[in-house]
Motif scaffolding. Sequence first.
Motif, PDB file in Angstrom:
ATOM      1  N   VAL A 115      -1.304   7.522 -25.526  1.00 58.24           N
ATOM      2  CA  VAL A 115      -2.038   6.974 -24.362  1.00 58.24           C
ATOM      3  C   VAL A 115      -1.594   7.544 -23.059  1.00 58.24           C
ATOM      4  CG1 VAL A 115      -3.126   4.718 -24.160  1.00 58.24           C
ATOM      5  CG2 VAL A 115      -0.708   4.896 -24.871  1.00 58.24           C
ATOM      6  N   SER A 116      -0.355   8.000 -22.986  1.00 54.73           N
ATOM      7  CA  SER A 116       0.116   8.430 -21.680  1.00 54.73           C
ATOM      8  C   SER A 116      -0.417   9.817 -21.346  1.00 54.73           C
ATOM      9  CB  SER A 116       1.647   8.391 -21.605  1.00 54.73           C
ATOM     10  OG  SER A 116       2.212   9.343 -22.454  1.00 54.73           O
ATOM     11  N   ALA A 152      -6.182   8.591 -22.167  1.00 54.33           N
ATOM     12  CA  ALA A 152      -6.283   7.360 -21.388  1.00 54.33           C
ATOM     13  C   ALA A 152      -7.702   7.187 -20.851  1.00 54.33           C
ATOM     14  CB  ALA A 152      -5.275   7.377 -20.250  1.00 54.33           C
ATOM     15  N   GLU A 153      -8.309   8.297 -20.437  1.00 50.35           N
ATOM     16  CA  GLU A 153      -9.679   8.203 -19.934  1.00 50.35           C
ATOM     17  C   GLU A 153     -10.664   7.881 -21.051  1.00 50.35           C
ATOM     18  OE1 GLU A 153      -9.166  11.472 -16.340  1.00 50.35           O
ATOM     19  OE2 GLU A 153     -11.190  11.121 -17.088  1.00 50.35           O
ATOM     20  N   ARG A 188     -10.404   4.263 -21.890  1.00 49.45           N
ATOM     21  CA  ARG A 188     -11.069   3.394 -20.933  1.00 49.45           C
ATOM     22  C   ARG A 188     -12.561   3.280 -21.272  1.00 49.45           C
ATOM     23  NH1 ARG A 188     -10.666   0.258 -15.893  1.00 49.45           N
ATOM     24  NH2 ARG A 188     -12.368  -1.020 -16.634  1.00 49.45           N
ATOM     25  N   GLU A 230       4.113  20.420 -19.673  1.00 49.29           N
ATOM     26  CA  GLU A 230       5.507  20.825 -19.802  1.00 49.29           C
ATOM     27  C   GLU A 230       5.704  21.948 -20.824  1.00 49.29           C
ATOM     28  OE1 GLU A 230       4.348  17.805 -19.715  1.00 49.29           O
ATOM     29  OE2 GLU A 230       5.349  16.762 -18.068  1.00 49.29           O
ATOM     30  N   ARG A 259      -9.115  14.086 -14.018  1.00 46.54           N
ATOM     31  CA  ARG A 259      -8.944  13.849 -12.585  1.00 46.54           C
ATOM     32  C   ARG A 259      -7.968  14.870 -11.999  1.00 46.54           C
ATOM     33  NH1 ARG A 259      -6.353   9.067 -11.772  1.00 46.54           N
ATOM     34  NH2 ARG A 259      -6.987   9.041  -9.603  1.00 46.54           N
ATOM     35  N   MET A 281      -7.256  17.203  -8.357  1.00 49.06           N
ATOM     36  CA  MET A 281      -6.133  16.778  -7.540  1.00 49.06           C
ATOM     37  C   MET A 281      -5.178  17.906  -7.168  1.00 49.06           C
ATOM     38  SD  MET A 281      -5.593  13.145  -9.469  1.00 49.06           S
ATOM     39  CE  MET A 281      -3.966  12.785  -8.888  1.00 49.06           C
ATOM     40  N   VAL A 318      -6.176   1.340 -17.694  1.00 51.87           N
ATOM     41  CA  VAL A 318      -5.381   2.295 -18.490  1.00 51.87           C
ATOM     42  C   VAL A 318      -5.529   3.707 -18.043  1.00 51.87           C
ATOM     43  CG1 VAL A 318      -4.669   2.071 -20.899  1.00 51.87           C
ATOM     44  CG2 VAL A 318      -7.099   1.791 -20.274  1.00 51.87           C
ATOM     45  N   SER A 319      -6.640   4.040 -17.413  1.00 47.85           N
ATOM     46  CA  SER A 319      -6.826   5.449 -17.095  1.00 47.85           C
ATOM     47  C   SER A 319      -6.004   5.830 -15.865  1.00 47.85           C
ATOM     48  CB  SER A 319      -8.309   5.777 -16.917  1.00 47.85           C
ATOM     49  OG  SER A 319      -8.823   5.165 -15.774  1.00 47.85           O
ATOM     50  N   LEU A 336      -2.592   6.768 -14.400  1.00 44.19           N
ATOM     51  CA  LEU A 336      -1.416   7.387 -15.014  1.00 44.19           C
ATOM     52  C   LEU A 336      -0.221   6.458 -15.139  1.00 44.19           C
ATOM     53  CD1 LEU A 336      -0.977  11.045 -13.841  1.00 44.19           C
ATOM     54  CD2 LEU A 336      -0.153  10.070 -15.979  1.00 44.19           C
ATOM     55  N   ALA A 340      -0.734   3.896 -17.837  1.00 42.69           N
ATOM     56  CA  ALA A 340      -0.736   4.509 -19.161  1.00 42.69           C
ATOM     57  C   ALA A 340       0.699   4.772 -19.621  1.00 42.69           C
ATOM     58  CB  ALA A 340      -1.550   5.803 -19.148  1.00 42.69           C
ATOM     59  N   GLU A 341       1.551   5.186 -18.673  1.00 38.83           N
ATOM     60  CA  GLU A 341       2.944   5.435 -19.047  1.00 38.83           C
ATOM     61  C   GLU A 341       3.679   4.140 -19.360  1.00 38.83           C
ATOM     62  OE1 GLU A 341       3.543   9.386 -16.259  1.00 38.83           O
ATOM     63  OE2 GLU A 341       5.338   8.267 -16.805  1.00 38.83           O
ATOM     64  N   LYS A 361      -5.008   4.950  -5.928  1.00 36.53           N
ATOM     65  CA  LYS A 361      -5.411   6.214  -6.530  1.00 36.53           C
ATOM     66  C   LYS A 361      -5.767   7.300  -5.528  1.00 36.53           C
ATOM     67  CE  LYS A 361      -7.305   5.455 -10.811  1.00 36.53           C
ATOM     68  NZ  LYS A 361      -8.277   4.901 -11.775  1.00 36.53           N
ATOM     69  N   GLU A 363      -0.015   9.473  -6.273  1.00 35.99           N
ATOM     70  CA  GLU A 363      -1.390   9.888  -6.017  1.00 35.99           C
ATOM     71  C   GLU A 363      -1.718   9.819  -4.533  1.00 35.99           C
ATOM     72  OE1 GLU A 363      -4.647   8.779  -8.414  1.00 35.99           O
ATOM     73  OE2 GLU A 363      -3.519   8.807 -10.297  1.00 35.99           O
ATOM     74  N   ARG A 375       4.220  12.023 -14.010  1.00 28.45           N
ATOM     75  CA  ARG A 375       4.237  13.441 -14.394  1.00 28.45           C
ATOM     76  C   ARG A 375       3.562  14.278 -13.330  1.00 28.45           C
ATOM     77  NH1 ARG A 375       1.040  14.166 -18.822  1.00 28.45           N
ATOM     78  NH2 ARG A 375       1.952  16.200 -19.172  1.00 28.45           N
ATOM     79  N   LEU A 376       2.568  13.666 -12.719  1.00 27.31           N
ATOM     80  CA  LEU A 376       1.839  14.328 -11.654  1.00 27.31           C
ATOM     81  C   LEU A 376       2.747  14.923 -10.590  1.00 27.31           C
ATOM     82  CD1 LEU A 376      -1.037  14.724 -10.549  1.00 27.31           C
ATOM     83  CD2 LEU A 376      -0.755  12.556  -9.334  1.00 27.31           C
TER      84      LEU A 376
END
Lengths: 334, 334
Positions: free
Chosen positions: A70-71, A76-77, A80, A224, A278, A282, B70-71, B73, B76-77, B222, B249, B278-279
């Motif tokens: 999920v992460s 995750a999207e 949803r 990563e 997304r 970004m 959930v979407s 980040l 979700a983590e 967001k 974000e 992670r972003l």
Amino acid sequence: MNKTIYDVAREAGVSMATVSRVLNGTAVVKDETKAKVQAAIEKLAYRPNAVARGLASKRTKTIGVILPDVSDLFHAEVLRGIEDIATMYQYHIILTNSDAREEREIDLIGTMWEKQVDGLIFISEQITKEIVKTFEQAQLPVVLCATEDPEGRIPSVSIDNESAAFDAAQFFLSKGISSIAFIGGPTSHRVTMERRSGYERALSAAGQPLQDTLILHAPDMKYEGGLDTVDRFLQAGHRAEAVVAASDELALSYLNAIRDRGGNAPDDVLLIGFDNTRLSKMVRPDLTTVAQPTYDLGAVSMRLLTKLLNDEPIDDYTVRLPHSIIERASTDRG
Amino acid sequence: MNKTIYDVAREAGVSMATVSRVLNGTAVVKDETKAKVQAAIEKLAYRPNAVARGLASKRTKTIGVILPDVSDLFHAEVLRGIEDIATMYQYHIILTNSDAREEREIDLIGTMWEKQVDGLIFISEQITKEIVKTFEQAQLPVVLCATEDPEGRIPSVSIDNESAAFDAAQFFLSKGISSIAFIGGPTSHRVTMERRSGYERALSAAGQPLQDTLILHAPDMKYEGGLDTVDRFLQAGHRAEAVVAASDELALSYLNAIRDRGGNAPDDVLLIGFDNTRLSKMVRPDLTTVAQPTYDLGAVSMRLLTKLLNDEPIDDYTVRLPHSIIERASTDRG
DNA sequence: ATGAAAGCGCTAACAA
DNA sequence: TTGTTAGCGCTTTCAT
């Protein structure tokens, strides 16, 4: 709050069966008694016990979702999308992460059966014979999401990955670019291999030889691992004019590897990602990407599952959602 | 696969009660009969029906998770952390998105009760009286994750948001920077307000006047909404030397708004984000951020819940996990 | 150490 | 239109 249907029946002066009827609308109940029952429900703040209901009716109004992680933004999207449609149809979701390990996936299908889910949405990297067999043993309605069963036996919702990657490669070829690299997940990853096929078909159709060194496989689709993979590629002195990446994160891996060496996109390399997460909007330069309708993938999967569960007529058991290329700065040299 | 415990009992030549005993280890069973039972289970590929078990035992081994989206980040983590520990303790998760709407949250708590979850992990923007009341009515063990109950009545796992933001602002102040902006979610967002408090305390402690124009509230945490908010801020001619953002974000929103105007960080503005998603590592310049142990927030919440469910001794009902500032390029002028 | 039997709270025939 | 009753597949006393 531990009232039962008997308490409501007593309070309303009717039988429990009648209460059940107004609760479920399974039979006509005189307006007058219906009102009495509803008043009793209200007064006692009664809530039906879904577990008892599930045992008696053999339908739990719950569906299982098995996905790698999920992460991960993409999942995750998708999730949803699944959840929104599930809510719309009054289903709940039991969620589990498989880490894309087959052994665990098979185990999870079993525990989903134990939980008596009405159906299953399954997202994975590859649909093995073993997994298909487990689906059959479990006798669960299943919809594959974002992957397909090679044999086409299991209903699925996905995009045409092969032609999507073909389009991506073609996008570069039509600009007269010849040195195009591909980066995807591991070779065991079905979607990666489909996309790689599309990439190879485009190059072959353009009369270009395939160069092994330009085909990169990262340990997974995430940033990563991709960074290491690209680092080694660049370290070895390889370069590409353009890159087709099998995920936005992998495209980003390439971008940052180049950047960390003082380069940038689109000047030093043209990049096209995959999924239109997304993330692609970004970062700067924002990424050209093959848009996969991520949310819809989940939503349509869930909708298909509800059809399966209600024996609604189904046009197509293998749904292919449309893809498109969204052009952004990473391929725009002005 | 629709075998019952009776089938196993017959196959093994014992009573169903004995089968139940070996299944659950609730009583001593002679090794010999245990072996017979296990052989029968194996042979029939028997799987216990968790719904029936739940009805009889009044424990479903299922916990509910209610979160805004959930979407996102961050969520979700956190969810991944919850799920991993849940799996470890043999719990399953029913997941629902609330979109942070109180009305829906209250409704969901009710349906979680219907589902007979053993406990609940609740992530939200604000814990209102109404919600606390609903928890009490539902009589469900609850752990708040990444937020706290203002009254401290409900067990929770979070970081000290106020002092984390204080540290972030202090980080800039110690460099002699005076024009520091803050950007967070809406004023109804509890975490935002805690962070804003910390920011304000730091400035006040340094003898700096608070400037309303430097305090930005986006519609949520967001990227997209933040971009509009920052755009309007810059459009109005405002500028800041440094920015404390309440999420990675939002920090990125500021970065890109500046970039889209030809500027960049750290040259034109110093940025510090929040959460260490992670972003923050995936963008360039990578973001200095207040690291919140995202995964652990979920993992520790779930662990606390298992303690609640098993009446294990609990040291602390209000757990505060440590935070730290991770310095990266967005604040590094060399 | 094992078996018999009574529920758990509901749905779904079957009657009336 | 409403009530009676038998399960659904298990856990859990209570006997033995």
